[in-house]
Design an enzyme around this catalytic site. Structure first.
Site, PDB file in Angstrom:
ATOM      1  N   HIS A 171      29.933  14.737 -51.720  1.00 29.67           N
ATOM      2  CA  HIS A 171      30.489  15.554 -50.560  1.00 29.67           C
ATOM      3  C   HIS A 171      29.915  15.190 -49.339  1.00 29.67           C
ATOM      4  O   HIS A 171      29.884  16.193 -48.329  1.00 29.67           O
ATOM      5  CB  HIS A 171      30.172  17.027 -50.974  1.00 29.67           C
ATOM      6  CG  HIS A 171      30.914  17.698 -52.052  1.00 29.67           C
ATOM      7  ND1 HIS A 171      31.118  17.265 -53.377  1.00 29.67           N
ATOM      8  CD2 HIS A 171      31.787  18.593 -51.989  1.00 29.67           C
ATOM      9  CE1 HIS A 171      31.800  18.101 -54.127  1.00 29.67           C
ATOM     10  NE2 HIS A 171      32.185  18.809 -53.087  1.00 29.67           N
ATOM     11  N   HIS A 202      42.574  19.363 -58.117  1.00 28.40           N
ATOM     12  CA  HIS A 202      41.657  20.395 -57.455  1.00 28.40           C
ATOM     13  C   HIS A 202      42.470  20.849 -56.107  1.00 28.40           C
ATOM     14  O   HIS A 202      42.782  19.966 -55.198  1.00 28.40           O
ATOM     15  CB  HIS A 202      40.321  19.746 -57.034  1.00 28.40           C
ATOM     16  CG  HIS A 202      39.471  20.581 -56.560  1.00 28.40           C
ATOM     17  ND1 HIS A 202      39.425  21.281 -55.295  1.00 28.40           N
ATOM     18  CD2 HIS A 202      38.155  21.242 -56.996  1.00 28.40           C
ATOM     19  CE1 HIS A 202      38.470  21.854 -54.967  1.00 28.40           C
ATOM     20  NE2 HIS A 202      37.818  22.229 -56.262  1.00 28.40           N
ATOM     21  N   GLU A 222      39.941  24.039 -61.649  1.00 29.02           N
ATOM     22  CA  GLU A 222      40.242  24.267 -60.218  1.00 29.02           C
ATOM     23  C   GLU A 222      41.514  23.827 -59.609  1.00 29.02           C
ATOM     24  O   GLU A 222      41.686  23.495 -58.544  1.00 29.02           O
ATOM     25  CB  GLU A 222      39.077  24.220 -59.297  1.00 29.02           C
ATOM     26  CG  GLU A 222      37.847  24.783 -59.790  1.00 29.02           C
ATOM     27  CD  GLU A 222      36.601  24.601 -59.018  1.00 29.02           C
ATOM     28  OE1 GLU A 222      36.361  25.564 -58.326  1.00 29.02           O
ATOM     29  OE2 GLU A 222      36.078  23.317 -58.761  1.00 29.02           O
ATOM     30  N   CYS A 274      39.515  29.423 -50.800  1.00 31.24           N
ATOM     31  CA  CYS A 274      39.294  28.174 -49.812  1.00 31.24           C
ATOM     32  C   CYS A 274      40.897  27.641 -49.969  1.00 31.24           C
ATOM     33  O   CYS A 274      41.269  26.931 -48.835  1.00 31.24           O
ATOM     34  CB  CYS A 274      38.420  27.347 -50.035  1.00 31.24           C
ATOM     35  SG  CYS A 274      36.645  27.857 -49.778  1.00 31.24           S
ATOM     36  N   CYS A 329      31.279  28.570 -50.693  1.00 31.62           N
ATOM     37  CA  CYS A 329      32.177  27.828 -49.773  1.00 31.62           C
ATOM     38  C   CYS A 329      33.045  28.899 -49.065  1.00 31.62           C
ATOM     39  O   CYS A 329      33.643  28.710 -47.922  1.00 31.62           O
ATOM     40  CB  CYS A 329      33.100  26.926 -50.503  1.00 31.62           C
ATOM     41  SG  CYS A 329      33.780  27.248 -51.916  1.00 31.62           S
TER      42      CYS A 329
END
Lengths: 607, 607
Positions: A111, A221, A273, A291, A366
């Site tokens: 990330h 995802h 996810e 998100c 997040c």
């Protein structure tokens, strides 16, 4: 939306700032700056939450003045980021403090570019609102390092979690510095080459299974997919790359025709996810990460700007009033991570993403700062302008300003939307009034009938492509009224959506409604409730439900619950006691007491 | 079942042996014995697959003689286990070769007692069939070490993956050595004290959230829950602990009234391989692990022995003919790990557990050897006996022997079950015929009508508690015929099972049927198929489908597929083209070509 924005400024944003301090995110950056002894805390991408909150604060301060604590947070954070930045421009507390030897070593997992992207987004926000000029150089130094390392002569790598693509394109828009845009494009073009490896869930998980231009289906995802799509539109628009834009619109067709919840949520599976198969939209196991809904909003916004097509604004509206709004509690300080459309009687979650109630913060936090930045920047999403005029996409109390061919114009918008469909727009003046221009008002796809008046006189104004377009030489003080009919609707899903067969969702205006245990008589099991399809559903005003002046009232009946799980015989069921059902806006569920909820209500079957 | 047993012996078992060698499981044990240089390969609990295959081979060799390669595998493996065992009795290749410093350090994760349990089970099998006496001392040395370490004066720990409980109880049954039983009981009593910590999915995941005696709901990882329940029944029976048995039966009520698939499968969630909420039974996202169905079979067997209640035999039958049978391909050499009840058009899995097709082996290969051991031991599950007589629970070609009050008796059973409901049992003789005894024959719960004849004469024999009980002084050669009516049934689920609302499953006898893309006309999308509820469904013989002489034929119709995902209006749908539907046994799907499948078929709605 206006009330929500105030709550965002007064509650959500300060709550985020407090939690960044309390959870160690700020301490991580202090450690990276060589200050203090805090060992790294939280997720390895925890910096991104700081960047998102910083972005939110910058947007917020542009419209609300004199919030001294927020000003101080921004000032302190920008200064801290400057100190935490490494001499070469690198800025990431985890890989500075906790795992320096791992820097740039794990693109699938790390990330690093995702965090860089959010730093850049914060700097772009600062640049757009003209505040805190110290932030932009920090972001640019890091971006320049990225260009050096990952640019045309650099390594061929992409980040497992997209975000850098849209951030670099935005940084290019702000600065005009072409290498940023080129790098964004390069990151897009390098996807689908297997650079990220297989990982636990395969290359689809991080959209590395095929080149983005060849993609026809959203996959993996959901948040990653949607941020990547936002970047695709940005790069397509800035480089005039029509095939890339076509690819993004093709993906939209797939996402919104086969894999989007009626709330505007995305992501059907908890395990990874991820998006599910076409029409795999279970309400109870909806992952529907907050998100992802925010990312969908941002993607649709970019497509709206690129094409002007109303369907994108429709989906922004659907998401913001339902999938995004539900994630925040009435007090602005509690949040869902996952936003299911059903919570069963007897539900027991097995992890925080599966929350039966909103939590004040998350180990992976997040979502809350993402909400904060979206809501703080919301004024920028209401309308667009071009030389021909002003296009209003979302309705709420606001002052709209734009530069049309003749110069600047200003419009005051007043409405009780989404509770009422009446929207008043008063053209207030400005130099732009010297020449005719077009005021375009969106007629949402849910709206089957509406009326328009100008200066009190009804006008015939057929909507074309989703917008009523009113072209004239405007005089100051002219009031335009758009009145959207808002009957209660029974919405049904495509017959291939097995999970909600025989059910309808009640909706009014942009709002999806739900049944909640709190509105049922004691002892009634929500799963046994059926809607009488022949009785009308009516809207009723109610004062005792904070934030929801309009609830729906319907006639229902209870289904018999047999003793056995499986029985021989057809699928008809017997019903008994009739009862009156009250449906509340989906976004408000879980604000009274914990309990079961469902958006999709089975229709009573005769038989 | 007979044919399947032969395939198990001829294909599945040799295939498992080959793969243990090819995947490194044998090499791991060789390394633990100090032979060879193979670094540890596979999962840290890979030994358990060796133990399970060994158990399967021991059962198999008890009935089939002269399988030299299988004999050699057993001999070699027992000798290898003896060499791999550590001086103190410890036997686990991972913690010997790869991570000796971690031995006994991670009870939540390590599976050390789980592996020990499977070693013990293999030794118990050897003891029961009286073969390879060298294995039992190995298992006992390890078991003695466990008693020393974990016994009354030892550490208070339990294993994250149950299995040791039932194994120790079985070892006690074989040896009469009480400390094994006491340790099994201690492991049960220590659960629910938080000894395993929170882990990623919380304490429910490994059934550590509450004491087993207080449990009312099955929870967490389905295989773990079910092995634990088997151990509970074993200990309850051996110690006369009625409250513990009550707890297990309470859990059964919960599992089989709210959380079991119509195929007998368990486990609704992929994320944590776990049970879902009550009535959360999505067919497409069914995890339905093969091992869970096997564990359910074993748990039900223990409850049947403890109580004699037919409902447990019903569930054994449901599981073995559907949830377990489906896991093996027609060739006996390919396996499902997860056994969903629906595969959608356009399905893309994101990992092996989500297989759209059977694979020859798995990185986590728990399921194939588990099938091998179940099928090899199947003869032991057909019937039970006590002084009063013989109780037949499962039907298939077999010779049943038992000791009744008068001495041994023998019965030949012949049937084409499950394709036909006619079962012939011939009492062949034995000393037991000197005194009257009762032949009890199960009438499955799916069977609404049946007839019984003895020696060709119809007899009135009402079933009590699920069994026809025929008491008399039997003469050799007497033939009993039980003829179970097997009409096609339309089975519906409890109205709270949202995922299959408005659908039925077609079933005949113990078999659940499904629709498969292979039987649809080209271009037809399976998700658009509806069943005409008013037309009869008929059974038809067919020769071209290997292993499925009986298919079902029904009248269907196609539903229109609208353009949009959500539409305003009720939930009725329009249908067009009628078509003839062919349903094949669920356990056979995916043996022709890959493609969509569904067990639950939506009924056409008028409207």
């Amino acid at each position: 939306l206006g009330r929500w924005r105030r709550r965002n400024a007064e509650d959500t944003l300060p709550h985020c700032v407090d939690n960044l301090r309390g959870s160690g995110n700020i301490g991580n950056l202090q450690a990276a700056a060589g200050e203090g002894e805090q060992p790294f805390k939280g997720m390895w991408f925890a910096d991104s939450d700081v960047h998102k909150t910083l972005e939110a604060a910058l947007w917020e301060l542009a419209t609300s003045s004199g919030d001294a604590p927020l000003e101080a947070f921004v000032e302190d954070t920008v200064a801290l980021l400057a100190r935490a930045q490494q001499p070469d421009g690198y800025l990431n507390s985890y890989f500075t403090v906790a795992a320096p030897e791992e820097r740039w070593r794990r693109p699938d997992w790390a990330h690093e570019l995702y965090c860089a992207g959010h730093l850049i987004q914060a700097a772009v926000a600062g640049g757009r609102v003209g505040a805190h000029p110290g932030l932009l150089p920090i972001a640019r130094r890091f971006a320049d390092l990225l260009v050096e390392r990952f640019g045309p002569d650099g390594v061929e790598e992409v980040c497992g979690h997209p975000e850098i693509e849209t951030a670099l394109a935005e940084l290019y828009r702000l600065t005009g510095h072409r290498p940023y845009l080129d790098l964004a494009r390069r990151f897009l073009d390098l996807r689908g080459r297997g650079l990220l490896g297989h990982g636990r869930f395969g290359p689809r998980y991080h959209q590395d299974h095929q080149p983005v231009r060849e993609s026809r289906e959203v996959a993996g995802h959901a948040v990653r997919q949607l941020y990547l799509l936002a970047g695709m539109v940005d790069v397509a628009v800035e480089t005039g790359d029509l095939p890339l834009l076509d690819a993004a619109e093709r993906m939209w067709d797939d996402a919104f025709h086969t894999r989007t919840y009626v709330t505007g949520a995305h992501g059907s599976r908890h395990r990874d996810e991820a998006y599910g198969d076409p029409y795999e939209l279970p309400p109870d196991r909806a992952y529907a990460e907050t998100c992802a809904a925010i990312a969908s909003f941002q993607w649709n916004w970019r497509l709206l700007l690129a094409t002007g097509r109303a369907r994108y604004a429709d989906e922004m509206e659907r998401a913001v009033y339902n999938a995004i709004a539900v994630a925040v509690s009435s007090d602005g300080r509690h949040f869902f991570y996952s936003n299911p459309l059903q919570l069963r009687t007897g539900h027991v979650g097995s992890g925080e993403e599966e929350a039966a109630r909103r939590l004040p913060w998350y180990a992976c936090a997040c979502c809350p700062p993402n909400i904060a930045r979206l809501m703080a920047s919301l004024p920028g999403y209401l309308a667009t302008a071009d030389e021909d005029g002003l296009q209003v996409h979302l309705y709420g109390d606001a002052t709209l300003t734009a530069a049309v061919a003749g110069g600047p114009v200003r419009i005051e918008m007043r409405t009780d939307y989404p509770w009422q469909g009446r929207i008043e727009l008063t053209v207030e003046g400005g130099e732009g009034l010297s020449r005719p221009w077009t005021l375009a008002l969106r007629v949402p796809s849910w709206c089957a009938a509406y009326s328009v008046s100008i200066g009190g006189e009804p006008v015939q104004a057929p909507a074309r492509d989703g917008y009523v377009r009113l072209t004239r030489a405007w005089t100051p003080g002219t009031r335009v009224v758009l009145d959207l009919d808002m009957p209660v609707r029974q919405v049904s899903a495509h017959p291939r959506v097995d999970a909600v067969r025989g059910c309808v969702t009640l909706a009014r205006g942009p709002l999806v409604y739900c049944l909640e245990q709190a509105d049922l008589p004691p002892g009634v099991v929500l799963e046994d409730v059926r809607l009488d399809p022949d009785a009308p559903v009516t809207a009723a005003h109610r004062d005792d439900l904070p934030g929801a002046p309009v609830v729906l009232s319907a006639r229902g009946v209870l289904a018999d619950a047999p003793d056995t799980l499986y029985t021989t015989g057809g699928a008809s069921e017997r019903t008994n006691t009739p009862l009156t059902l009250t449906a509340v806006p989906y976004f408000l569920w879980g604000n009274r007491k914990e309990g079961p909820m469902r958006v999709w209500i089975p229709l009573a079957t005769t038989g």
